[in-house]
Structure formats: C-alpha cells, structure tokens
Write an enzyme that holds these catalytic residues in place. Structure first.
Site, short mmCIF file in Angstrom:
data_model
loop_
_atom_site.label_atom_id
_atom_site.label_comp_id
_atom_site.label_asym_id
_atom_site.label_seq_id
_atom_site.Cartn_x
_atom_site.Cartn_y
_atom_site.Cartn_z
N GLY A 104 9.77 -32.53 13.70
CA GLY A 104 9.81 -31.07 13.84
C GLY A 104 9.01 -30.65 15.06
N VAL B 3 -5.03 -25.52 6.50
CA VAL B 3 -5.88 -24.42 6.01
C VAL B 3 -6.58 -23.75 7.19
CG1 VAL B 3 -7.75 -23.73 4.48
CG2 VAL B 3 -6.27 -25.65 3.84
N LYS C 251 -3.37 -22.30 0.52
CA LYS C 251 -4.58 -22.73 1.24
C LYS C 251 -5.81 -22.69 0.31
CE LYS C 251 -2.65 -20.98 5.57
NZ LYS C 251 -2.40 -19.72 6.31
N1 LIG Z 1 3.22 -21.35 12.85
C1 LIG Z 1 1.92 -21.37 12.51
O1 LIG Z 1 1.10 -20.61 13.02
C2 LIG Z 1 1.45 -22.35 11.49
C3 LIG Z 1 2.32 -23.17 10.81
N2 LIG Z 1 1.85 -24.07 9.89
C4 LIG Z 1 2.75 -24.97 9.21
O2 LIG Z 1 3.29 -25.87 10.18
C5 LIG Z 1 4.59 -26.30 9.80
C6 LIG Z 1 5.56 -26.02 10.94
O3 LIG Z 1 5.56 -24.62 11.20
P1 LIG Z 1 6.20 -24.00 12.52
O4 LIG Z 1 6.00 -24.91 13.66
O5 LIG Z 1 5.70 -22.62 12.58
O6 LIG Z 1 7.75 -24.00 12.09
P2 LIG Z 1 9.03 -23.91 13.04
O7 LIG Z 1 10.13 -23.37 12.21
O8 LIG Z 1 8.70 -23.23 14.32
O9 LIG Z 1 9.33 -25.45 13.38
C7 LIG Z 1 9.93 -26.33 12.47
C8 LIG Z 1 10.79 -27.30 13.26
O10 LIG Z 1 11.28 -28.28 12.37
C9 LIG Z 1 12.65 -28.54 12.69
N3 LIG Z 1 13.31 -29.09 11.52
C10 LIG Z 1 13.73 -28.45 10.40
N4 LIG Z 1 14.27 -29.32 9.53
C11 LIG Z 1 14.16 -30.54 10.09
C12 LIG Z 1 14.55 -31.84 9.68
N5 LIG Z 1 15.14 -32.07 8.50
N6 LIG Z 1 14.32 -32.87 10.52
C13 LIG Z 1 13.73 -32.66 11.73
N7 LIG Z 1 13.35 -31.44 12.17
C14 LIG Z 1 13.57 -30.41 11.36
C15 LIG Z 1 13.19 -27.19 13.14
O11 LIG Z 1 14.36 -27.35 13.94
C16 LIG Z 1 12.01 -26.62 13.92
O12 LIG Z 1 12.06 -26.97 15.28
C17 LIG Z 1 4.88 -25.54 8.49
O13 LIG Z 1 4.54 -26.37 7.40
C18 LIG Z 1 3.95 -24.34 8.56
O14 LIG Z 1 3.62 -23.84 7.30
C19 LIG Z 1 0.51 -24.20 9.63
C20 LIG Z 1 -0.41 -23.43 10.28
C21 LIG Z 1 0.00 -22.43 11.25
N1 LIG Z 2 1.93 -17.98 8.16
C1 LIG Z 2 0.61 -18.47 8.26
C2 LIG Z 2 0.52 -19.46 9.38
C3 LIG Z 2 -0.67 -20.29 9.28
O1 LIG Z 2 -0.97 -20.97 8.32
C4 LIG Z 2 -0.35 -17.30 8.54
O2 LIG Z 2 0.13 -16.20 8.83
O3 LIG Z 2 -1.56 -17.50 8.42
NA NA Z 3 -8.07 -25.80 9.73
#
Ligand SMILES: NC(=O)C1=CN([C@@H]2O[C@H](COP(=O)(O)OP(=O)(O)OC[C@H]3O[C@@H](n4cnc5c(N)ncnc54)[C@H](O)[C@@H]3O)[C@@H](O)[C@H]2O)C=CC1
Ligand SMILES: N[C@@H](CC=O)C(=O)O
Ligand code: NA
Length: 436
Positions: free
Chosen positions: A10, A132, A205
């Site tokens: 991802g 978290v 979290k």
């Molecule tokens: N965006 C943020 O600020 C934060 C996100 N997170 C966590 O990080 C993780 C990723 O979040 P984001 O990057 O924001 O999500 P995102 O939606 O931007 O990225 C996810 C990526 O995974 C790919 N994907 C989906 N299914 C797939 C599969 N079966 N195989 C391979 N690739 C696949 C998608 O095409 C996409 O590029 C989540 O668990 C989210 O809760 C945690 C802290 C902060």
């Molecule tokens: N959706 C979350 C992303 C980070 O964990 C947030 O808004 O804090």
């Molecule tokens: Na952290």
C-alpha cells in the site's frame, strides 16, 4: 553490509510519505540504524500510481502476496488499512518469518491478540508506532520511557480529523460537512470517515494504549465509543462561558474495580495545555505514579508525520534484527505470560463529572426541582448557569456542572429530570475531565 530490504504493501498517503522520507534522509537514517534501509518492492492495487511515486528503480506489483513470498524481503510494512485483507497479509508475512510494521490501529485493536501471539510464536516483531497518535512517539514512551511507572491514567486527543473539525467550527464558524471534506482532502481522515467522527478511530487507539499501560489484552469490543456528530454548537459556546473547551478524548484509567476505556466528547478546563491543542494536532497526557504528568504533543495524522513513526519502527527492527527474540521489548510492554485479567469497566461504573444542558420552561421552581433531584441522589453540583430568557421567551437553557458521580447514578437522575414536565427537550449530557 547489504541494506535491510523492506516490502511496502500500500503506497497511498502514508506509504508515499515513508518512501519520500526514507529517500530524503537516507544517509542520516543509515548512520542511526547502523545499516541501510531500502524499499526493495512495493505492492499496490493502483500499480501505475505506485510506480509514479517510486520511479523506475523499484519493482511494483499488484499482488501483495508476491512481496511476502520474496525471500529477499526482511520487513513487510502494511499500509493498506482495514480489518480484512490487511489481517490476512499480516498473518501471512508473520508466518513467512518477516518482521512487520503497520500503522493499522483498527486491525490491532480488534485482532491484536491473534497477531501478537502469531508474531511471538514465530519470533518476529510487529511494530506499530504510527498506529497511535501518528508521529508522536507515544508507544515508545509508554513501553520504554515510562516503564518504571505504575500508569494511573491516559487521556488524549488522538484523532486529528475530529480535533480539526471542532477547531475550525469554533474559530471560523464553518459547517461540520465542509470541514470534514477539508480533513479528507488533507489526508487526515480514514478511508471511511465515520470511523473518525463517530469516535471509532480514537477508540482503536485508546484500546492499544490501555493494553500497553495496564498489561491487559486489546479489547476494542469493551470500549465505550461516542463521537462528535451529536455535539451542538451552543454547547461549545456554553462550555466556553464556563471556562471549558470541548474535546473528543480517548481515556483509559485504572479505577478501583477495573479499567476504564472510553471515547467521548469531554469538557476540559480551558487553562489546561491539552484544551489548547488545535487543528489536526494530537496530544496525550499520561499520569504515572513516579513521573507525574507528562504531555506528548505533535502531528497525529498526515503523510510525513505518520511516515516518521513508521521509519522509527524500521530503524528499531533493523537494529534488533539479529537479536535474540526473548530479549526484545514485548509487543504490549508486558511479557505475554504476565498479562493481567483485570476487567474493563462497564460504562455505568465509570466515575466522572458532567455538563448537563436542559431546555426548561422559564417559570418559578424549575431550578429547585432539578437541583432537588440531584441532591436526592447524592449528586453534588459544581456550578449552575441559567441563560436569561429573552423578551417574551417562555423557555430557557439551564446548564449544570456536577462533581464526580457514578455514570449509572447520573443516568438515573437524568432520566428523572427528563420526566419533569418543565424539561422541554432531550437533555444534553457531556462528560467533564479535570485532567489533574
Ligand atoms: N493518513 C493518515 O494520516 C494516517 C493513516 N494511518 C493508517 O495508515 C494506513 C494507511 O492509510 P493511508 O495511507 O491514509 O490510506 P490510503 O488509502 O491513502 O492508502 C492505502 C493504499 O493501499 C492500497 N491498497 C488497497 N488495497 C490494497 C491491496 N489489497 N493490496 C495492495 N494495496 C492496496 C491503495 O491503492 C492505496 O494506495 C491505514 O491503516 C490508516 O488507518 C495511521 C495514521 C495516520
Ligand atoms: N484518521 C486519523 C488518522 C491518524 O491516525 C486521524 O484523523 O487522526
Ligand atoms: Na505514534
């Protein structure tokens, strides 16, 4: 020595941040880790977009299992999200003997017990600093820096999206939906933003922090979860008049009869630092018996802040890669055979204080009846605010702040107040945390 090889599953908001920061700070990170860290392979459903992020030098595939099956990959970074395919991939990576880094709090809060047990058995690490409070090193602080302490409670603003919404609504008078869209545009929100606004993400979290703080298994199903969708702008204003701010807090606390684990909007005294945490910033207050109160503040969401935490985990694993499994820091801070069975308290048993807003008929004796119900049940009142009714207005708002009381008792009293004919609308109840 050959750089340690990382496979990225991802490459969206967080994944691209990881790639960019690793490349930009490559030299410095290598000096710290004692070895180079290289992204050797990337999997994403959108291979064209992924290839445009990493350039032609890195192999991109559509099927994440190809990354896991690659014997050259030492660490798998899961940044897909969700409880479904991410769980299968993580368990497959562990079974293949790979260390795993993830930002996926949903998965760990719900399936952490299964995942940590599998990792423990296979002798690999599952690292989750990014899960978290994004870039704030709160997992490391709780698990290592504060390890001398008996943790008493943790309270935090641990969802950037909702804090951003509350700040923008208060400061700019913007509508909820407009601000939510902006949070989505900025990459703060979850794929399903109801996880943010209904408090679920914060509860994921808080669940992880409760496990690390108290040595209990992750138990998301026991968490009390209430988001910000029912908050009214007028309560934010009344709270201000009384010297409080309303924040969505994730709280876990050691109580006499068990562990509190809850997420809900809370009144926080405006003079506390945490009440002044604005926008997508996160802050976690930890109360330890030896250290006292510590406040951990920083960016809880967004591409590079979250990547900062993911890369910190990559460095830790690189350093420990060859170390004996028994000497590693345990996943949940306590050794697996030392976990406690102390129960998470039902919400009725939680003791806290309350803000109540009652829409009442503007007539003699109303205040006495309402406060009388409190007195009968032993609910002590801290402050009362009655808005002066306007010219010709026959109803007004009565705001009551209580001292600490059992939630079950408070609910009974609210039920009796609600039955009074002079109480004209559903009573608004927001919990209040003094945080000191
Ligand atoms: N965006 C943020 O600020 C934060 C996100 N997170 C966590 O990080 C993780 C990723 O979040 P984001 O990057 O924001 O999500 P995102 O939606 O931007 O990225 C996810 C990526 O995974 C790919 N994907 C989906 N299914 C797939 C599969 N079966 N195989 C391979 N690739 C696949 C998608 O095409 C996409 O590029 C989540 O668990 C989210 O809760 C945690 C802290 C902060
Ligand atoms: N959706 C979350 C992303 C980070 O964990 C947030 O808004 O804090
Ligand atoms: Na952290």
């Amino acid at each position: 020595m050959k750089p340690i090889q990382v496979g990225l599953l991802g490459i969206g908001t967080v994944g691209s941040g990881v790639f960019n920061v690793l490349r930009r700070n490559q030299e410095e990170i290598q000096r710290r880790a004692g070895r180079g860290i290289e992204i050797g392979m990337v999997a994403d459903l959108d291979t064209a977009r992924a290839q445009s992020v990493v350039g032609s030098g890195v192999k991109v595939v559509k099927d994440a299992r190809e990354v896991i099956a690659n014997p050259d990959i030492d660490i798998v970074v899961e940044l897909i999200g969700g409880y479904g395919i991410a769980r299968e991939l993580m368990l497959a990576a562990i079974a293949a003997g790979k260390h795993v880094v993830t930002a996926n709090k949903a998965l760990l809060a719900v399936h952490g017990t299964e995942i940590f047990a599998a990792a423990h058995q296979r002798g690999v690490m599952v690292a989750f600093e990014a899960a978290v409070a994004g870039g704030i090193p709160i997992i490391k602080s709780l698990r290592e820096g504060l390890t001398a302490n008996r943790i008493e409670w943790i309270a935090g603003i641990i969802n950037g999206t909702t804090n951003f919404i509350l700040s923008e609504m208060r400061d700019k008078g913007l509508d909820f939906d407009v601000v939510l869209k902006e949070a989505q545009r900025l990459g703060y929100a979850e794929a399903d933003p109801t996880f943010d606004i209904e408090g679920v993400d914060a509860a994921h979290k808080a669940t992880i922090m409760s496990a690390i703080a108290f040595g209990i298994p992750v138990q998301f199903d026991k968490a009390y979860v209430e988001g910000i969708t029912k908050l009214a702008a007028q309560d934010i204003r009344y709270a201000e008049q009384l010297g409080y701010r309303i924040k969505l807090l994730g709280i876990t606390k050691r109580a006499t009869k068990g562990i509190e684990l809850r997420v809900h909007p809370s009144l926080v005294p405006a003079r506390r630092l945490i009440a002044n945490v604005e926008g997508a910033m996160n802050a976690v207050v930890v109360q330890g018996d030896a250290v006292g109160t510590t406040l951990h503040y920083g960016k809880g969401a967004g591409s590079e802040p979250t990547a900062s935490a993911v890369i910190a985990d990559l460095v830790d694993i690189t350093r420990l890669h060859t170390a004996d499994a028994a000497h590693r820091v345990p996943h949940l801070a306590f050794q697996p055979d030392q976990m406690s069975s102390e129960a998470v308290l039902p919400m009725d048993e939680v003791v806290t204080s309350y803000y109540l807003r009652l829409r009442v008929a503007d007539e003699a004796g109303v205040l006495a009846k309402v406060t009388g119900l409190c007195a009968d049940a032993g609910v002590s009142i801290d402050a009362v605010l009655q808005r002066e009714a306007g010219e010709g207005e026959r109803q007004t708002d009565l705001i009551i702040l209580t001292h600490n009381v059992r939630e079950g008792t408070m609910n009974e009293v609210i039920g009796r107040m609600q039955a009074l004919p002079t109480v004209l609308a559903p009573i608004v109840r927001i919990r209040k945390e003094e945080l000191a």
